[in-house]
Design an enzyme around this catalytic site. Sequence first.
Site, PDB file in Angstrom:
ATOM      1  N   ASN A 209       1.152   1.709   3.728  1.00 31.06           N
ATOM      2  CA  ASN A 209       0.826   1.764   2.046  1.00 31.06           C
ATOM      3  C   ASN A 209       0.113   2.502   1.093  1.00 31.06           C
ATOM      4  OD1 ASN A 209      -2.125   1.712   3.147  1.00 31.06           O
ATOM      5  ND2 ASN A 209      -1.354   0.036   4.945  1.00 31.06           N
ATOM      6  N   LYS A 288      19.661   7.654  12.310  1.00 31.23           N
ATOM      7  CA  LYS A 288      19.408   7.057  10.537  1.00 31.23           C
ATOM      8  C   LYS A 288      19.702   6.132  10.295  1.00 31.23           C
ATOM      9  CE  LYS A 288      19.342   8.503   5.665  1.00 31.23           C
ATOM     10  NZ  LYS A 288      20.562   9.506   5.094  1.00 31.23           N
ATOM     11  N   PHE A 324     -13.399  -4.160   6.838  1.00 30.87           N
ATOM     12  CA  PHE A 324     -13.381  -3.963   5.439  1.00 30.87           C
ATOM     13  C   PHE A 324     -12.007  -5.195   4.745  1.00 30.87           C
ATOM     14  CE2 PHE A 324     -14.949  -0.269   2.849  1.00 30.87           C
ATOM     15  CZ  PHE A 324     -15.950   0.176   3.775  1.00 30.87           C
TER      16      PHE A 324
END
Length: 400
Positions: A209, A288, A324
Amino acid sequence: MELAGKTIVLGLTGGIACYKSAELTRLFIKAGATVQVVMTDAATQFITPLTMQALSGRPVFTSQWDNRVDNNMAHIDLSREADAILIAPASTDFLAKLAHGMADDLLSTLCVARDCPLLVAPAMNRQMWGNPATQRNAATLRGDGVTILGPDSGDQACGEVGDGRMLEPEDIFEAVVGFFQPKRLAGKRVLITAGPTFEPIDPVRGLTNLSSGKMGFAIARAAAQAGAEVHLVAGPSALDTPYGVTRSNVQTAQQMYDRVLADAPHSDIFIAVAAVADWRVREVAHDKIKKTGDADVPTLEFVQNPDILAAVAQLPKPPYCVGFAAESGDLEKHGAEKRRRKEVPLLVGNLGPATFGQDDNEVILFDDAGQKRLPRADKQSLARSLIVEIAARLPSRTPA
Ligand SMILES: Cc1cc2nc3c(=O)[nH]c(=O)nc-3n(C[C@H](O)[C@H](O)[C@H](O)COP(=O)(O)O)c2cc1C
């Protein structure tokens, strides 16, 4: 302006690290301090008084016989105006002189005649620092109430590696700012999370993020400057570790959970600032994930991550917990709700969705008494205000 109104006598002695004191002067001036530079003879071999005068904006003093001070007593007058004397770099020789109360040049006389705190940042070769005489002198100075900053360890100007190099200017600056802060959290252990988490999808991709870590790092710095022992558990972030803070780097929410839960039982305060991923990919691919065809897209299955704040708050003897919240709508309602759900005494709600990565912030505090708004400020000032708020709530909250 972290040092507005403060006058610092910055003493330079003869060492290669004198060049770092030019940058240090710039940092002090930028923070609003008045800097009066005093140099030993040897220091003037390493950097010119002209450079230091230009950066500090004041004439530099180098001699006791300087008649620019009206009463000709620079050694008395300069220290009377100072809130602190900082010797950076402090040479081996100068530490020895200080430890023995010698006064054979302006800077050493000024230190003996001072009526303000003295801080020194040693800078020398590792053998000079390790020399028993230097160690005795450092111990004597500590015993005399002198604050010794560093020294650091690492590459030295002479090509050797070891203890003795001067702290970086940013660290000395932070230590001096901290020196002037009230020690509201003296003796407290504070555990803080900061930054984003990164949840891998395969060896080269992941979910993260936009959290920069700025708020959490600023709180860690403010807590350390308030006298706390601070452990910062940080997700991926390029930010420098604040001076005096112990840092553990983690990547995933689970790693953050493990580090935090190992330390939380020994902490007095836990401040959960990190933007922790709520979900992770159920199975991380070993290789991958390949693009096989135009219409072929992978499907990711998620599982929930542990709730770090709730887990700490539910410990048998939890530290004082501060959460928070970054809500995208109706903070006043969601903040109060989130505090109750997480069962924490204090929740800090970020006002406005765009605080990630910004240098300033505005918050609302939610606690038993209701709500309190802290006005918009840069994140470091806000962090200091938060520490004041947290410290004020502690006595009745810290578990016995
Ligand atoms: C090139 C050079 C580099 C030096 N670097 C250091 C140093 O980093 N730390 C130190 O303690 N002394 C260092 N010295 C030795 C000091 O300059 C010397 O002890 C001097 O007398 C210190 O004087 P002062 O304490 O009055 O400033 C260095 C000397 C030279 C020639």
